[in-house]
Design an enzyme around this catalytic site. Sequence first.
Site, mmCIF file in Angstrom:
data_model
loop_
_atom_site.group_PDB
_atom_site.id
_atom_site.type_symbol
_atom_site.label_atom_id
_atom_site.label_comp_id
_atom_site.label_asym_id
_atom_site.label_seq_id
_atom_site.Cartn_x
_atom_site.Cartn_y
_atom_site.Cartn_z
ATOM 1 C CB ALA A 259 47.901 49.942 44.954
ATOM 2 N N GLY B 188 48.131 44.608 46.389
ATOM 3 C CA GLY B 188 48.888 43.916 47.016
ATOM 4 C C GLY B 188 48.850 42.289 46.961
ATOM 5 C CG LEU B 189 49.690 39.101 44.353
ATOM 6 C CD1 LEU B 189 50.861 39.470 44.590
ATOM 7 C CD2 LEU B 189 48.736 38.904 43.293
ATOM 8 C CG ASN C 86 47.500 35.311 38.529
ATOM 9 O OD1 ASN C 86 47.702 35.754 39.818
ATOM 10 N ND2 ASN C 86 47.692 35.700 37.368
ATOM 11 C CG ASN D 222 51.328 38.717 38.657
ATOM 12 O OD1 ASN D 222 51.418 39.029 37.368
ATOM 13 N ND2 ASN D 222 49.962 38.481 39.907
ATOM 14 C CB CYS E 266 51.543 41.673 41.070
ATOM 15 S SG CYS E 266 50.912 42.607 42.422
ATOM 16 C CE LYS F 246 46.820 39.547 34.362
ATOM 17 N NZ LYS F 246 46.360 38.961 35.253
ATOM 18 C CB THR G 120 47.197 46.690 36.299
ATOM 19 O OG1 THR G 120 48.467 46.526 36.787
ATOM 20 C CG2 THR G 120 45.842 46.730 36.336
ATOM 21 N N GLY H 275 41.130 48.647 33.389
ATOM 22 C CA GLY H 275 39.854 49.441 32.679
ATOM 23 C C GLY H 275 39.720 50.257 31.137
HETATM 24 C C1 LIG Z 1 41.106 45.076 41.524
HETATM 25 C C2 LIG Z 1 42.658 44.279 40.883
HETATM 26 C C3 LIG Z 1 43.054 42.885 41.165
HETATM 27 C C4 LIG Z 1 43.777 42.180 40.649
HETATM 28 N N1 LIG Z 1 44.639 41.245 41.015
HETATM 29 C C5 LIG Z 1 45.732 40.520 40.077
HETATM 30 C C6 LIG Z 1 45.988 39.549 40.563
HETATM 31 O O1 LIG Z 1 46.208 39.377 41.789
HETATM 32 N N2 LIG Z 1 46.763 38.853 39.862
HETATM 33 C C7 LIG Z 1 47.090 39.435 38.294
HETATM 34 O O2 LIG Z 1 47.658 38.433 37.406
HETATM 35 N N3 LIG Z 1 46.638 40.383 37.476
HETATM 36 C C8 LIG Z 1 45.431 40.759 39.104
HETATM 37 N N4 LIG Z 1 44.839 41.849 38.220
HETATM 38 C C9 LIG Z 1 45.337 42.100 37.134
HETATM 39 C C10 LIG Z 1 43.636 41.753 36.145
HETATM 40 O O3 LIG Z 1 43.556 40.669 36.172
HETATM 41 C C11 LIG Z 1 43.997 42.122 34.487
HETATM 42 O O4 LIG Z 1 44.825 41.775 33.902
HETATM 43 C C12 LIG Z 1 44.073 43.839 34.585
HETATM 44 O O5 LIG Z 1 43.390 43.904 36.098
HETATM 45 C C13 LIG Z 1 43.427 44.123 32.359
HETATM 46 O O6 LIG Z 1 42.373 43.879 32.840
HETATM 47 P P1 LIG Z 1 41.252 44.950 33.403
HETATM 48 O O7 LIG Z 1 41.886 46.298 32.203
HETATM 49 O O8 LIG Z 1 40.232 43.839 32.014
HETATM 50 O O9 LIG Z 1 41.120 44.822 34.636
HETATM 51 C C14 LIG Z 1 44.426 42.705 39.485
HETATM 52 C C15 LIG Z 1 43.582 44.123 38.647
HETATM 53 C C16 LIG Z 1 42.629 44.862 39.312
HETATM 54 C C17 LIG Z 1 41.682 45.580 39.322
#
Ligand SMILES: Cc1cc2nc3c(=O)[nH]c(=O)nc-3n(C[C@H](O)[C@H](O)[C@H](O)COP(=O)(O)O)c2cc1C
Lengths: 309, 309, 270, 270
Positions: A73, A75-76, A102, A133, A136, A171, A199, A223
């Site tokens: 979390a 929060g961008l 993004n 995005n 989120c 996305k 996520t 994950g």
């Molecule tokens: C710590 C963290 C920060 C993230 N921040 C963003 C973000 O700023 N913008 C976005 O579109 N997705 C964000 N995501 C989502 C990832 O880009 C990705 O869509 C998601 O984690 C699924 O892929 P993974 O299972 O390989 O992590 C974030 C994910 C994590 C774990």
Amino acid sequence: MIKKPQLEVEVGRIRMKNPVMTASGTFGYGEEFSPFIDLDKLGAMVLKGITLKPKMGNPPPRIIETPSGMLNAIGLQNVGLEVLVEEKLPYLNKFTTPIIINISGDTIEEYIELARRLDEVSQDKKIAGLEINISCPNVKQGGMAWGTDPQSTYQVVNEIRKVTSLPLITKLSPNVTDIRVIAQAAEEAGADVISLINTVVGMAIDINSRQPKLANIKGGLSGPAVKPVALWLVWQVFQTVNIPIIGMGGIMDAQDAIEFMIAGARVISIGTANLVNPQATIDIIEGIEKYLIDNKVKDINELVGSLKV
Amino acid sequence: MIKKPQLEVEVGRIRMKNPVMTASGTFGYGEEFSPFIDLDKLGAMVLKGITLKPKMGNPPPRIIETPSGMLNAIGLQNVGLEVLVEEKLPYLNKFTTPIIINISGDTIEEYIELARRLDEVSQDKKIAGLEINISCPNVKQGGMAWGTDPQSTYQVVNEIRKVTSLPLITKLSPNVTDIRVIAQAAEEAGADVISLINTVVGMAIDINSRQPKLANIKGGLSGPAVKPVALWLVWQVFQTVNIPIIGMGGIMDAQDAIEFMIAGARVISIGTANLVNPQATIDIIEGIEKYLIDNKVKDINELVGSLKV
Amino acid sequence: MILNINARILSKKEVAPDVFLISLLAPLIAQQAIPGQFIHIKCSKDNYPLLRRPLSIHRMDKDKGEIFILFQVVGEGTKLLAQRAVGDDLNIIGPIGNGFNIYPKSQKIMIVGGGIGVAPLIALAEKSVAEDKEVRVLIGASKREMVIGEELFKSLGANVDISTEDGSYKYKGLVTDLLKEVIQVWPPDQIFTCGPKAILRKIADIASSISINCQVSLEERMGCGIGACLGCVCKIKIKEKEKNNKVEYNYKRVCVDGPVFKASEVIWDD
Amino acid sequence: MILNINARILSKKEVAPDVFLISLLAPLIAQQAIPGQFIHIKCSKDNYPLLRRPLSIHRMDKDKGEIFILFQVVGEGTKLLAQRAVGDDLNIIGPIGNGFNIYPKSQKIMIVGGGIGVAPLIALAEKSVAEDKEVRVLIGASKREMVIGEELFKSLGANVDISTEDGSYKYKGLVTDLLKEVIQVWPPDQIFTCGPKAILRKIADIASSISINCQVSLEERMGCGIGACLGCVCKIKIKEKEKNNKVEYNYKRVCVDGPVFKASEVIWDD
Ligand SMILES: Cc1cc2nc3c(=O)[nH]c(=O)nc-3n(C[C@H](O)[C@H](O)[C@H](O)COP(=O)(O)O)c2cc1C
Ligand SMILES: Cc1cc2nc3c(=O)[nH]c(=O)nc-3n(C[C@H](O)[C@H](O)[C@H](O)COP(=O)(O)OP(=O)(O)OC[C@H]3O[C@@H](n4cnc5c(N)ncnc54)[C@H](O)[C@@H]3O)c2cc1C
Ligand SMILES: Cc1cc2nc3c(=O)[nH]c(=O)nc-3n(C[C@H](O)[C@H](O)[C@H](O)COP(=O)(O)OP(=O)(O)OC[C@H]3O[C@@H](n4cnc5c(N)ncnc54)[C@H](O)[C@@H]3O)c2cc1C
Ligand SMILES: Cc1cc2nc3c(=O)[nH]c(=O)nc-3n(C[C@H](O)[C@H](O)[C@H](O)COP(=O)(O)O)c2cc1C
Ligand code: FES
Ligand code: FES
């Protein structure tokens, strides 16, 4: 002598040396990973989600581990558009790897303004494309709300389409009843590429304090735990749209990556794996190449959507 | 001497010795577990989902392990209503534990007929309640489709409500954009209890054969991987409806169970954990009791929805 | 330069109940590391548990090319780590973080460790002694068996005081109470501390009340450990913005902006 | 009566590359077990990997109260199992399944094992010999090192033939080709077999062509292993319903309705 397989792919006019890119938010602004890997070897880099103004993000704890996954979390939290352009892009522009920005907004005007400014900037700073995005789960307004409804998805993408000729990646959120209608809306609104999944919303509770483990209460699950879900959604979207797909969600190694490509992803993104193994992207590129050689596949593009059902 | 905490709970007129029950499809018809545990010690038993006529189910493979979870595509194989009544219930009626019948239909008429017949049967066979499965991802018609739309949810529950006075539990799918509107529809239609979550849709691919690992292509994800998602949805529904909640999804031990109760579940169901440890239910009952003693909680009901936010 | 390497486990010892000391062969990390930095460890060989675990560099032996970690088993990750065998390779990233900053002009160094918080403080004491500082150490523990590092600190020539909460060894009470007494007679130039947040906070208050530079090593849940994910932040005051009586702050990353922060800059409210 | 117990690991041995033989102290299971039954094993101590793994009871020593498993490392679960230490407790459920059915009137028993499929066949050969049957064993393997059980079968007094696919040992070719030759000269009363599905299917065809009772031990992915989840089914013909030239079938559970089925009842089409 074994001939090297063809790894080049193209999505929405973005040409990549190979189909492995980084998922937004897990790769910082690229620079953080330069001690570990050669950024020039990546298919593309997607940077941490950017907003018009700098954003503080959520209070800690922001990260909680869960079985085969993690909740975040953040929060961008980000430096804001101007600092990105002035301080981060110059470094990244030293590399040949395409840079994808993004973008997130609270209002549609913010999305438009971001896209407009980045379009301008792309005259002298190299920007290969924008990832919108609308998924989120960690910000109060905006974010996911946009991406859970086909009308608002259409509207955001369509308005952004009007102000930039940069390739547009939309996305998608997995937290929807039918992802196909959302993907379709994005395609119709002019998206060049679909990326998924962001996520999955989740939470965790500390049974001693009886409080949520994340200060933000809920967070986004990523994950290996979400991989089966992501794979299914990629396959669903692949059967629905005609534009290319960037697949992600729990990809930890080349085997996982190949599953996504077979399900229909032309490119795959590495997210959480970067946090576990900063060399994950490179390991996966090598693993994909090996698989292609072992299976006598000459061109990576042959794999895309080759699922036998 | 430590006074034993009060473990009794009541949901929709179903009184249970303790808040631990079994999730449909993971506990067979109860009898399979009698070598391992005393069925009289359970809070309640939910049997494998039943349809009007016997159902063959899907071709194998039906089960695939995934990181901290499993995908299943059983496809509701079951003996059908009449065999259940004639051959399975007599055995179960030897126990004091409330028996809950999980019902599934392809059409609304089938749901109604099932409920009507079970209502009749409940005159001499002990049936404590019905769980309406409108969330099975593994059958072509019916199943999940019912539970992803508030109107159809309302309709199914409402029609069933008309033909039986048995307590009605409505089991919700996590594969929706906003679970609150579905929960609300079920409540308004006359459900006495909400149970959630059913499995999350997912898939897995064999990269050598390029085929789906499940013959049914997709399956339902369960186990620890989905726990954060289930917990969040329980908390969401708890804030929305006034009827009690049965929480499930990845509960492996007493800690997990307590998280769900803090998030708002009055009762919790053990699913996948039964496959891993046939004594899981009993271990969890004991673990909950210990937690209550350690934390000086006199009555389990105090825990329900006690999340501090 | 931060490295991602496989480091051979050279030795493993249980030095207190559930507290383990492990030495690793990692010459390039040992060379560079400064006290207060940490390494980010893959405890398992598979993806379960998923994330790395941050552990302070307890000591480094630059000549032998070894680094030490000292840790308490508290959950899945540390349990697996304690089970790893000598001779095994451990995947680690490091050295990470800013480390403690010993001012050249400081003469009297006070080091306060709570529980397993002493881990990075040995290296710090070593460096302080090497720089000819006068070093005093206070160790706080729940009970006698959990007092860690007493002999090590003494062997470095430091003056060591100990408090136990149950009074089973030396001073009975909290290490913060002990600190209050000691600074009356021995006011230091700098205080360095690591341990549970509640203790750090109290020490920060004590230091601020007498205007002594105090540096705390913070802990937060980490993702990447290399500054990329923004998962590990803490609230740090923005000095210029302390207007309108409202303290303004930023979220700083514990992994690379810390883990050591000036106590006076930390906002303790969460 | 099926049990859920913690069984002490008494010994562990790598009998062929990546093939392990483990003995377990499990008196109550050893007492009851019959050849062809299996145990359902929790390979890890935590929830990763999540599900149990089914392994045949390779042999049982009722006097010593021991059971043996013989398995090949193919994935995460069997890898962890191979790493478990002697002295450790292993959580197992068993004995499960119907087992092989040796007809009293049978005199000549043919046992055909493909690869690691020989695992349950040793116990079966032991029983057949004890019941004064004439026993002939065919072992098929990819290459010489992967031939498992030759000495064991021989020590029981069985006549053993071996085929290797690469011809590195004895008969060169598939065990099914060997079978075709052997039954010319030695037509058995029953054939029992376990191994890869493709092999079982061919053996079923051979047996059906000469109308010999053939029992196959099937494998399918399992959840519970105790008949509750319906995860492990295979297609079994419904005899009465073979009308209209269409074969009707039911899904039967490999765990409790099997794992041994009459070859003639199995539908091999998937
Ligand atoms: C710590 C963290 C920060 C993230 N921040 C963003 C973000 O700023 N913008 C976005 O579109 N997705 C964000 N995501 C989502 C990832 O880009 C990705 O869509 C998601 O984690 C699924 O892929 P993974 O299972 O390989 O992590 C974030 C994910 C994590 C774990
Ligand atoms: C910079 C830094 C240095 C540290 N140095 C040491 C040290 O030298 N010795 C030592 O014993 N401990 C140290 N810790 C704490 C140590 O990281 C945790 O005890 C450890 O991560 C717990 O992991 P686990 O899997 O055993 O516990 P679990 O509770 O199962 O861990 C679950 C999750 O919570 C995180 N977590 C749990 N406790 C903490 C904590 N206190 N701080 C940060 N994350 C936590 C874990 O990293 C993991 O992601 C340090 C922490 C930080 C941030
Ligand atoms: C009744 C029965 C008896 C068996 N007896 C033996 C034996 O004596 N010796 C032996 O070496 N093997 C035996 N097997 C096969 C053995 O169960 C698998 O090799 C093992 O489960 C693989 O687990 P893994 O985690 O190492 O592999 P992975 O491939 O990581 O396993 C992933 C999942 O697939 C399942 N799986 C993989 N292969 C098989 C398979 N062939 N059959 C069923 N499920 C599988 C696993 O159980 C697990 O759920 C038997 C299988 C059955 C059904
Ligand atoms: C093998 C299997 C079979 C299932 N069958 C049914 C079913 O028949 N009816 C139903 O409502 N849910 C069924 N479910 C869903 C479970 O009842 C439960 O909702 C889900 O598995 C989440 O809980 P868990 O993670 O504890 O398993 C089944 C789940 C599994 C794993
Ligand atoms: S842990 Fe990722 S930024 Fe600190
Ligand atoms: S494995 Fe569950 S019924 Fe066979």
